[in-house]
Design a protein around this motif. Sequence first.
Motif, mmCIF file in Angstrom:
data_model
loop_
_atom_site.group_PDB
_atom_site.id
_atom_site.type_symbol
_atom_site.label_atom_id
_atom_site.label_comp_id
_atom_site.label_asym_id
_atom_site.label_seq_id
_atom_site.Cartn_x
_atom_site.Cartn_y
_atom_site.Cartn_z
ATOM 1 N N LYS A 142 -48.281 -8.238 39.079
ATOM 2 C CA LYS A 142 -49.318 -7.915 38.089
ATOM 3 C C LYS A 142 -48.708 -7.655 36.717
ATOM 4 C CE LYS A 142 -52.720 -6.147 41.373
ATOM 5 N NZ LYS A 142 -53.408 -4.954 41.940
ATOM 6 N N ILE A 143 -47.541 -7.019 36.681
ATOM 7 C CA ILE A 143 -46.863 -6.790 35.403
ATOM 8 C C ILE A 143 -46.478 -8.120 34.767
ATOM 9 C CG2 ILE A 143 -44.728 -5.914 34.362
ATOM 10 C CD1 ILE A 143 -44.907 -3.556 36.362
ATOM 11 N N GLN A 144 -45.905 -9.016 35.585
ATOM 12 C CA GLN A 144 -45.523 -10.324 35.062
ATOM 13 C C GLN A 144 -46.740 -11.078 34.530
ATOM 14 O OE1 GLN A 144 -42.631 -12.803 37.162
ATOM 15 N NE2 GLN A 144 -44.100 -14.474 37.161
ATOM 16 N N THR A 145 -47.831 -11.053 35.290
ATOM 17 C CA THR A 145 -49.062 -11.736 34.868
ATOM 18 C C THR A 145 -49.574 -11.153 33.561
ATOM 19 O OG1 THR A 145 -49.648 -12.167 37.180
ATOM 20 C CG2 THR A 145 -51.415 -12.324 35.562
ATOM 21 N N LYS A 146 -49.493 -9.824 33.433
ATOM 22 C CA LYS A 146 -49.948 -9.169 32.203
ATOM 23 C C LYS A 146 -49.074 -9.568 31.016
ATOM 24 C CE LYS A 146 -52.432 -6.093 29.928
ATOM 25 N NZ LYS A 146 -53.892 -6.280 29.705
ATOM 26 N N MET A 147 -47.766 -9.609 31.211
ATOM 27 C CA MET A 147 -46.872 -10.004 30.122
ATOM 28 C C MET A 147 -47.170 -11.428 29.658
ATOM 29 S SD MET A 147 -43.175 -8.180 30.967
ATOM 30 C CE MET A 147 -42.834 -9.101 32.471
ATOM 31 N N ILE A 148 -47.357 -12.340 30.609
ATOM 32 C CA ILE A 148 -47.666 -13.737 30.270
ATOM 33 C C ILE A 148 -48.975 -13.811 29.493
ATOM 34 C CG2 ILE A 148 -48.248 -16.008 31.220
ATOM 35 C CD1 ILE A 148 -45.334 -15.416 31.584
ATOM 36 N N SER A 149 -49.970 -13.029 29.938
ATOM 37 C CA SER A 149 -51.273 -13.027 29.269
ATOM 38 C C SER A 149 -51.156 -12.531 27.829
ATOM 39 C CB SER A 149 -52.241 -12.136 30.051
ATOM 40 O OG SER A 149 -53.478 -12.015 29.376
ATOM 41 N N ILE A 150 -50.368 -11.488 27.603
ATOM 42 C CA ILE A 150 -50.178 -10.955 26.239
ATOM 43 C C ILE A 150 -49.492 -11.996 25.357
ATOM 44 C CG2 ILE A 150 -48.929 -9.229 24.880
ATOM 45 C CD1 ILE A 150 -49.367 -7.294 27.261
ATOM 46 N N ILE A 151 -48.493 -12.676 25.900
ATOM 47 C CA ILE A 151 -47.791 -13.712 25.123
ATOM 48 C C ILE A 151 -48.757 -14.835 24.755
ATOM 49 C CG2 ILE A 151 -45.959 -15.454 25.204
ATOM 50 C CD1 ILE A 151 -44.448 -13.505 27.105
ATOM 51 N N LYS A 152 -49.566 -15.265 25.719
ATOM 52 C CA LYS A 152 -50.543 -16.332 25.446
ATOM 53 C C LYS A 152 -51.499 -15.933 24.328
ATOM 54 C CE LYS A 152 -50.882 -18.735 29.911
ATOM 55 N NZ LYS A 152 -51.773 -19.006 31.069
ATOM 56 N N THR B 106 -41.780 -15.521 40.510
ATOM 57 C CA THR B 106 -41.363 -14.309 39.811
ATOM 58 C C THR B 106 -40.162 -14.578 38.911
ATOM 59 O OG1 THR B 106 -40.018 -13.654 41.709
ATOM 60 C CG2 THR B 106 -42.247 -12.741 41.558
ATOM 61 N N LEU B 107 -40.119 -13.862 37.806
ATOM 62 C CA LEU B 107 -39.021 -13.993 36.853
ATOM 63 C C LEU B 107 -37.697 -13.558 37.479
ATOM 64 C CD1 LEU B 107 -40.840 -12.365 33.815
ATOM 65 C CD2 LEU B 107 -40.001 -14.721 33.842
ATOM 66 N N PRO B 108 -36.574 -14.089 37.009
ATOM 67 C CA PRO B 108 -35.276 -13.565 37.426
ATOM 68 C C PRO B 108 -35.212 -12.065 37.151
ATOM 69 C CG PRO B 108 -35.002 -15.575 36.146
ATOM 70 C CD PRO B 108 -36.454 -15.204 36.050
ATOM 71 N N ASP B 109 -34.500 -11.341 38.024
ATOM 72 C CA ASP B 109 -34.499 -9.879 37.941
ATOM 73 C C ASP B 109 -34.089 -9.363 36.566
ATOM 74 O OD1 ASP B 109 -35.264 -9.836 40.561
ATOM 75 O OD2 ASP B 109 -33.278 -9.385 41.358
ATOM 76 N N ASN B 110 -33.005 -9.915 36.019
ATOM 77 C CA ASN B 110 -32.494 -9.381 34.749
ATOM 78 C C ASN B 110 -33.495 -9.577 33.614
ATOM 79 O OD1 ASN B 110 -32.042 -12.181 34.869
ATOM 80 N ND2 ASN B 110 -30.322 -12.078 33.454
ATOM 81 N N ILE B 111 -34.107 -10.763 33.541
ATOM 82 C CA ILE B 111 -35.072 -11.026 32.474
ATOM 83 C C ILE B 111 -36.334 -10.207 32.682
ATOM 84 C CG2 ILE B 111 -36.581 -12.792 31.467
ATOM 85 C CD1 ILE B 111 -34.320 -14.779 31.772
ATOM 86 N N TYR B 112 -36.782 -10.097 33.935
ATOM 87 C CA TYR B 112 -37.995 -9.312 34.216
ATOM 88 C C TYR B 112 -37.813 -7.859 33.765
ATOM 89 C CZ TYR B 112 -41.291 -6.427 36.769
ATOM 90 O OH TYR B 112 -42.228 -5.483 37.091
ATOM 91 N N HIS B 113 -36.717 -7.237 34.166
ATOM 92 C CA HIS B 113 -36.519 -5.816 33.845
ATOM 93 C C HIS B 113 -36.351 -5.600 32.343
ATOM 94 C CE1 HIS B 113 -36.519 -4.515 37.944
ATOM 95 N NE2 HIS B 113 -35.514 -5.315 38.273
ATOM 96 N N TYR C 253 -35.238 -23.015 41.784
ATOM 97 C CA TYR C 253 -35.580 -21.602 41.618
ATOM 98 C C TYR C 253 -34.795 -20.731 42.595
ATOM 99 C CZ TYR C 253 -38.380 -17.323 41.877
ATOM 100 O OH TYR C 253 -38.780 -16.015 41.894
ATOM 101 N N PHE C 254 -34.740 -21.134 43.867
ATOM 102 C CA PHE C 254 -34.024 -20.348 44.863
ATOM 103 C C PHE C 254 -32.538 -20.228 44.514
ATOM 104 C CE2 PHE C 254 -37.424 -21.322 48.196
ATOM 105 C CZ PHE C 254 -37.955 -20.056 48.116
ATOM 106 N N ARG C 255 -31.945 -21.310 44.032
ATOM 107 C CA ARG C 255 -30.525 -21.253 43.687
ATOM 108 C C ARG C 255 -30.289 -20.331 42.486
ATOM 109 N NH1 ARG C 255 -26.515 -24.228 45.640
ATOM 110 N NH2 ARG C 255 -27.924 -25.778 46.501
ATOM 111 N N MET C 256 -31.199 -20.372 41.527
ATOM 112 C CA MET C 256 -31.087 -19.493 40.364
ATOM 113 C C MET C 256 -31.156 -18.029 40.797
ATOM 114 S SD MET C 256 -33.757 -19.123 37.160
ATOM 115 C CE MET C 256 -35.059 -18.509 38.239
ATOM 116 N N LYS C 257 -32.116 -17.695 41.679
ATOM 117 C CA LYS C 257 -32.264 -16.320 42.154
ATOM 118 C C LYS C 257 -31.071 -15.902 43.005
ATOM 119 C CE LYS C 257 -35.773 -14.062 42.125
ATOM 120 N NZ LYS C 257 -36.206 -12.923 41.317
ATOM 121 N N LYS C 258 -30.579 -16.824 43.825
ATOM 122 C CA LYS C 258 -29.447 -16.501 44.692
ATOM 123 C C LYS C 258 -28.208 -16.178 43.853
ATOM 124 C CE LYS C 258 -29.394 -16.316 48.392
ATOM 125 N NZ LYS C 258 -29.470 -15.107 49.284
#
Length: 371
Positions: A255-265, A222-229, A28-33
């Motif tokens: 909280k936004i990420q958690t909400k998005m995951i919840s809607i998808i579920k 947390t999601l990668p920046d590009n995918i999150y935005h 994960y750290f390498r992906m974000k870096k």
Amino acid sequence: MILSPEDTLYAYGKIHEAYDGVERIDDYFRMKKMERIKKIPTPLFGMKWEDDLFQSFDMNPEDMNFKIVTPEHSTFNTLLEMTASFTYEDAPGKQVKIIVQETTTDKVVGFIKLGSPIINSRPRNEYLGGVPDLTIFNKRAIMGFIIVPVQPFGYNYLGGKLLSLVCASHEVREMLNKKYNTEMCLFETTSLYGNIKGTSQYDGLKPYVKYLGDTDSKFLLTLPDNIYHDLHKWFIEKNNDEQLIHKGASSRKLKIQTKMISIIKNSLKQHHPEKYIEFVEFIKSREDVTTKKRFYMSDYGYANVRDVLLGKTDKLVKNEINFDKFYLDNLVKWWKKRATKRFDKLKKENKLRTELEVWNADTLNTIDIIR
């Protein structure tokens, strides 16, 4: 909010895209870096960001002295991004950014960011004998979120331990007191890599910084920046241009990420029940990537920190044996003995590292994430 069957599969695919290949925390750290180093700004003509970083690796620790500097945010952020394995996020609440400079060379040896403590921590609660009143606790306590030495200053000279001691110093405590009009009495932090690595830079620092146990840690990174935005913007459009979480919310990105995951579920459960089961298992497996963190604290040499944090008294009492040891000069003197021993041993064994380690496109796959 329930998505259409087609939109549900699109959002499901974006989450899979974000976390595919992330089996361990270092993945994960390498992906974000990889994302962040593309955004490092170009310095002025003829200059290099690296020129600000300590590179005198033949220097004996006994010849070093240090000062605490409050930098410009842009300088701090850029140099930290080049140095740290992880990527950081600014958070609401208290925040102090510090760089530590070696005064002979006037070069940066490390970075510190202090902020409001996390709301709950099992080792802290066990130390205090209960959950503190957060109003009192937040006024008196600070947490180290970034304590990162320049490399190989960290490796050659126990640089991580030096920065940890700086965090526990009266000089930093007094900076915080002045900025926030309070009397700090507790510094706490956690190891970056948790139980994926058996030791930490904070070990061996008694009585200044003490290990209290491991945190409970299981959450979705947390999601990668590009995918999150992109996904957040997409969700707002699907929600009739309404925000998923109100703009003033604390920890809003999480909280936004958690909400998005919840809607998808919920949408999968309604439209694609077989994929709902797969998605739940997928998210659970990615939550398992996070690890328990080693938890550490410092009382700055005060004798009654528990009573103050639990609201039994508001008057701090000095531990007459230890209090003065927490001044920076005394902490550096303590560090020099151990750093010199480390430096001499590496030099004798021809293991001293002499090349500055910074993250860029050329070094992305050559520097160890966990180091």
